[in-house]
Design a protein around this motif. Structure first.
Motif, mmCIF file in Angstrom:
data_model
loop_
_atom_site.group_PDB
_atom_site.id
_atom_site.type_symbol
_atom_site.label_atom_id
_atom_site.label_comp_id
_atom_site.label_asym_id
_atom_site.label_seq_id
_atom_site.Cartn_x
_atom_site.Cartn_y
_atom_site.Cartn_z
ATOM 1 N N ILE A 1 3.620 6.575 1.025
ATOM 2 C CA ILE A 1 2.669 6.539 -0.098
ATOM 3 C C ILE A 1 1.236 6.643 0.432
ATOM 4 C CG2 ILE A 1 1.764 5.114 -1.987
ATOM 5 C CD1 ILE A 1 4.593 3.819 -2.113
ATOM 6 N N SER A 2 0.962 5.887 1.478
ATOM 7 C CA SER A 2 -0.389 5.814 2.016
ATOM 8 C C SER A 2 -0.861 7.171 2.545
ATOM 9 C CB SER A 2 -0.434 4.772 3.134
ATOM 10 O OG SER A 2 -1.760 4.540 3.511
ATOM 11 N N VAL A 3 0.030 7.875 3.244
ATOM 12 C CA VAL A 3 -0.366 9.165 3.814
ATOM 13 C C VAL A 3 -0.675 10.165 2.695
ATOM 14 C CG1 VAL A 3 0.483 11.194 5.062
ATOM 15 C CG2 VAL A 3 0.780 8.908 6.037
ATOM 16 N N ILE A 4 0.211 10.222 1.702
ATOM 17 C CA ILE A 4 -0.035 11.150 0.599
ATOM 18 C C ILE A 4 -1.351 10.822 -0.093
ATOM 19 C CG2 ILE A 4 0.788 11.914 -1.674
ATOM 20 C CD1 ILE A 4 3.652 11.453 -0.543
ATOM 21 N N LEU A 5 -1.526 9.535 -0.406
ATOM 22 C CA LEU A 5 -2.738 9.095 -1.101
ATOM 23 C C LEU A 5 -3.989 9.349 -0.243
ATOM 24 C CD1 LEU A 5 -3.111 7.700 -3.837
ATOM 25 C CD2 LEU A 5 -3.250 5.513 -2.620
ATOM 26 N N GLY A 6 -3.890 8.959 1.018
ATOM 27 C CA GLY A 6 -5.038 9.092 1.912
ATOM 28 C C GLY A 6 -5.447 10.543 2.114
ATOM 29 N N VAL A 7 -4.448 11.427 2.275
ATOM 30 C CA VAL A 7 -4.758 12.839 2.491
ATOM 31 C C VAL A 7 -5.391 13.439 1.231
ATOM 32 C CG1 VAL A 7 -3.745 15.127 2.853
ATOM 33 C CG2 VAL A 7 -3.063 13.212 4.306
ATOM 34 N N VAL A 8 -4.807 13.108 0.079
ATOM 35 C CA VAL A 8 -5.355 13.652 -1.173
ATOM 36 C C VAL A 8 -6.785 13.148 -1.392
ATOM 37 C CG1 VAL A 8 -5.149 13.629 -3.681
ATOM 38 C CG2 VAL A 8 -3.127 14.017 -2.269
ATOM 39 N N ILE A 9 -6.978 11.841 -1.223
ATOM 40 C CA ILE A 9 -8.331 11.286 -1.430
ATOM 41 C C ILE A 9 -9.291 11.849 -0.374
ATOM 42 C CG2 ILE A 9 -9.738 9.181 -1.414
ATOM 43 C CD1 ILE A 9 -7.334 7.682 -2.512
ATOM 44 N N GLY A 10 -8.831 11.881 0.874
ATOM 45 C CA GLY A 10 -9.678 12.376 1.963
ATOM 46 C C GLY A 10 -10.136 13.802 1.707
ATOM 47 N N ILE A 11 -9.234 14.645 1.209
ATOM 48 C CA ILE A 11 -9.606 16.028 0.906
ATOM 49 C C ILE A 11 -10.527 16.067 -0.307
ATOM 50 C CG2 ILE A 11 -8.741 18.235 0.023
ATOM 51 C CD1 ILE A 11 -6.246 17.823 1.769
ATOM 52 N N LEU B 1 -8.050 3.269 4.901
ATOM 53 C CA LEU B 1 -9.297 3.611 5.587
ATOM 54 C C LEU B 1 -9.102 4.572 6.762
ATOM 55 C CD1 LEU B 1 -12.352 3.331 5.804
ATOM 56 C CD2 LEU B 1 -11.953 1.503 7.452
ATOM 57 N N PRO B 2 -8.207 4.225 7.718
ATOM 58 C CA PRO B 2 -8.066 5.176 8.834
ATOM 59 C C PRO B 2 -7.639 6.561 8.362
ATOM 60 C CG PRO B 2 -6.381 3.464 8.937
ATOM 61 C CD PRO B 2 -7.385 3.024 7.918
ATOM 62 N N LEU B 3 -6.831 6.606 7.319
ATOM 63 C CA LEU B 3 -6.366 7.908 6.842
ATOM 64 C C LEU B 3 -7.472 8.689 6.150
ATOM 65 C CD1 LEU B 3 -2.861 6.813 5.638
ATOM 66 C CD2 LEU B 3 -3.339 8.575 7.337
ATOM 67 N N ILE B 4 -8.090 8.053 5.154
ATOM 68 C CA ILE B 4 -9.147 8.745 4.415
ATOM 69 C C ILE B 4 -10.251 9.183 5.370
ATOM 70 C CG2 ILE B 4 -10.963 8.495 2.669
ATOM 71 C CD1 ILE B 4 -9.142 6.570 1.177
ATOM 72 N N ARG B 5 -10.616 8.268 6.275
ATOM 73 C CA ARG B 5 -11.728 8.568 7.162
ATOM 74 C C ARG B 5 -11.417 9.751 8.093
ATOM 75 N NH1 ARG B 5 -14.033 3.462 9.982
ATOM 76 N NH2 ARG B 5 -12.096 3.700 11.116
ATOM 77 N N ALA C 1 -6.848 15.824 13.603
ATOM 78 C CA ALA C 1 -7.519 14.576 13.234
ATOM 79 C C ALA C 1 -6.648 13.770 12.278
ATOM 80 C CB ALA C 1 -8.876 14.877 12.600
ATOM 81 N N VAL C 2 -6.019 14.446 11.319
ATOM 82 C CA VAL C 2 -5.176 13.765 10.345
ATOM 83 C C VAL C 2 -3.991 13.097 11.051
ATOM 84 C CG1 VAL C 2 -3.685 14.092 8.336
ATOM 85 C CG2 VAL C 2 -5.856 15.321 8.489
ATOM 86 N N MET C 3 -3.398 13.814 12.006
ATOM 87 C CA MET C 3 -2.264 13.243 12.740
ATOM 88 C C MET C 3 -2.683 11.994 13.504
ATOM 89 S SD MET C 3 0.639 14.394 12.237
ATOM 90 C CE MET C 3 1.283 13.337 13.538
ATOM 91 N N ALA C 4 -3.896 12.055 14.074
ATOM 92 C CA ALA C 4 -4.395 10.887 14.798
ATOM 93 C C ALA C 4 -4.557 9.709 13.836
ATOM 94 C CB ALA C 4 -5.720 11.208 15.482
ATOM 95 N N GLY C 5 -5.022 9.996 12.629
ATOM 96 C CA GLY C 5 -5.176 8.959 11.613
ATOM 97 C C GLY C 5 -3.834 8.373 11.214
ATOM 98 N N ILE C 6 -2.836 9.224 11.048
ATOM 99 C CA ILE C 6 -1.502 8.763 10.669
ATOM 100 C C ILE C 6 -0.937 7.847 11.756
ATOM 101 C CG2 ILE C 6 0.890 9.499 10.305
ATOM 102 C CD1 ILE C 6 -0.190 11.965 8.867
#
Ligand SMILES: Nc1ncnc2c1ncn2[C@@H]1O[C@H](COP(=O)(O)OP(=O)(O)O)[C@@H](O)[C@H]1O
Ligand SMILES: [Mg+2]
Lengths: 210, 334
Positions: A31-41, A93-97, A136-141
């Motif tokens: 859930i977090s990855v999907i949410l974080g990626v969508v919000i981050g983009i 945070l780590p994901l969105i950022r 960068a996204v992979m590093a966040g994940i």
């Protein structure tokens, strides 16, 4: 009770709690990855929104994790729901950022060239920005996943199960074997996850880094 | 082909207009160079053509159509765009970069593959050697070649080039300029080229617009600008050695005259082929400046002009060189 004795006598409970822990963390991370990626983009399109969202995500992470879970209990009650929501909030945070930074730090001349040649915003996003931000996204994940596994221990405290149960019960009953079992398995999972995601990251970097 | 009509652009917070009431007509098939020092509005002018920047006032027409009425993406797909940094997509191979627009347009894979090979051949990169390379493996010239191929992929009518040779060292720059001129002869696009280098402008341009403070000071052929600068600033931009620069624009083919006339004047001893034994020769495409250098090298006041198969086509005398720059206009009319 010593460690070996505990492992031998309680192996079924160990397996069960480990599985439980993984279910909670994996669900929360998905859930977090999907949410974080969508919000981050999404926030790359609006500077003001980006500032607010990043501040808010930062705030989430500043709240001590135990306090965050405690705040969720009156709303979602004891159990898995609270644990999962807490983990999602905590790892945003780590994901969105990283998603945001990954996209914003793409060399602007690449984007100018892409726009100038007539690519649509959609094509630019999915064929250029996202692939270039992928390392960068992979590093966040990776960061978020390792964090999630550790903080997931608190799930044991709020009745959601998982390896935290051993740690907290072990402390209560002054059982070193119990505490150690929980801590060691938790650490092993974290280390293994970190290693595996590190490998994946290396592969993504080789494929996508300039 | 491209017409600017009283176009101005002012940026929010800008002190003066970046582009100030600019009117310009760019002919089909010509290389139009915008030249001027940094900040004079060249890039802004260029980016208004493909709608990366919107004019604050005035209108730009493309083939008679107001570009505001044209769909932005369609317009851009029909205009090749090359910037100094090229901006190749680092995660894609050379072939994928070149295929970007054809893929966007939904061409069939076989057609795309053929087109990519054709384009890489055009820019003198072996498709088998370079197709699979990543941009990071290329040097600056090769990046530019890929950039040119990528911009040409969908056969646009117009190419916009913003300081395309700026990242190259002097030797590579001259070579790429020459190669681009050769490519241009094959593809015949309307080209708008931005540079701050007056020598590049003279070398590349069919016509040059000299810009300053958002205005065009002079818009004319390189010869006219060299021989009749309209303004002290234009003179200053051209700099020293104007005559030598002018000589660079004149080919030996334009200057040579018949060997028979030369025979009468000089009455020298001729070989069967029509030249003097041991006399030096030069190609038809060589410039008047090359001819001058050759005469200084040999110490002779003449040399013969040969075609590609080494047949003597004419002769150039030192006097012809003098005349070519002191009467620049007349020499051109030949
Ligand atoms: N996005 C922008 N915002 C504000 N001012 C700009 C912007 N882009 C260019 N300018 C200003 O407009 C003028 C012309 O810039 P530009 O067209 O880039 O010049 P050139 O390409 O000839 O160097 C300069 O004074 C520059 O500072
Ligand atoms: Mg510029």
């Amino acid at each position: 009770m010593d460690l070996v004795g505990f492992l031998a006598s309680r192996w079924q409970a160990i397996l069960q709690l480990t599985a439980e822990h993984l279910v909670i963390v994996v669900t929360a991370m998905a859930i977090s990855v999907i949410l974080g990626v969508v919000i981050g983009i999404a926030i790359t399109f609006n500077r003001a929104a980006a500032r607010i969202v990043l501040k808010f995500a930062n705030l989430m992470m500043t709240i001590p994790s135990l306090a965050l879970f405690a705040l969720l209990i009156p709303v979602l009650g004891l159990g898995k729901a609270s644990a999962i929501v807490g983990l999602v909030a905590y790892t945003q945070l780590p994901l969105i950022r990283t998603v945001y930074a990954g996209i914003m730090t793409i060399d602007s001349t690449i984007i100018v060239a892409a726009r100038g040649m007539g690519l649509s915003d959609r094509t630019i996003l999915f064929k250029i920005k996202v692939p270039l931000a992928l390392p960068a996204v992979m590093a966040g994940i990776r960061t978020a996943a390792v964090m999630g596994i550790g903080i997931g221990a608190i799930a044991g405290y709020i009745g959601a199960g998982g390896l935290g149960v051993f740690i907290f019960q072990g402390i209560n009953r002054t059982s070193d074997g119990m505490v150690l079992t929980g801590a060691i398995i938790l650490s092993l999972i974290a280390i293994l996850t970190d290693q595996v995601l590190g490998q994946v990251l290396g592969r993504v970097q080789r494929r996508f880094d300039p | 082909m491209i017409r600017f009509e009283n176009v101005s652009k002012w940026y929010p917070g800008g002190v003066a207009d970046a582009v100030d009431n600019l009117s310009l007509f760019i002919n089909e098939g010509e290389i139009c160079v915008l030249v001027g020092s940094s900040g004079c509005g060249k890039t802004t002018t260029m980016k208004m053509i493909n709608k990366l920047i919107e004019p604050s006032s005035g209108t730009i027409y493309l083939d008679g159509q107001n570009i505001e009425t044209l769909d932005t993406l369609t317009l851009r797909l029909n205009i090749g765009y090359i910037i100094q940094e090229i901006g190749l997509f680092p995660h894609m191979t050379v072939a994928e970069n070149v295929a970007t627009i054809p893929v966007e347009l939904g061409w069939k894979p076989l057609r795309i593959k053929a087109r990519v090979e054709e384009l890489l051949d055009l820019v003198d990169l072996d498709p088998r050697l370079f197709g699979r390379k990543k941009p990071r493996e290329l040097n600056a010239s090769q990046k530019l070649r890929v950039g040119i191929a990528r911009a040409l992929a969908a056969n646009p009518m117009i190419m916009l080039m913003d300081e395309p040779f700026g990242a190259l060292d002097p030797v590579a720059r001259t070579r790429m300029q020459d190669e681009f001129l050769t490519i241009h002869q094959k593809i015949h696009k309307t080209i708008v080229l931005v540079t701050h280098d007056i020598d590049e402008a003279i070398r590349m341009g069919d016509r040059i617009a000299v810009m300053r403070n958002g205005r065009v000071l002079q818009f004319d052929t390189p010869r006219e600008i060299l021989s009749h600068p309209a303004d002290p600033f234009v003179s200053e931009l051209i700099g020293d050695r104007k005559a030598l620069k002018l000589m660079n624009l004149i080919s030996c083919a334009q200057l040579m005259h018949d060997v028979s006339e030369f025979r009468q004047t000089w009455n020298r001893d001729f070989k069967a082929g029509g030249t003097l034994p041991g006399a030096s020769t030069i190609g038809m495409q060589a410039t008047a400046q090359d001819a001058l250098a050759e005469m200084f090298r040999t110490g002779e006041r003449f040399l013969f002009v040969e075609d590609d198969s080494h047949q003597v086509q004419g002769v150039i005398e030192l006097d012809d060189l003098f005349k070519s720059v002191s009467q620049g206009d007349d020499a051109r009319k030949q």
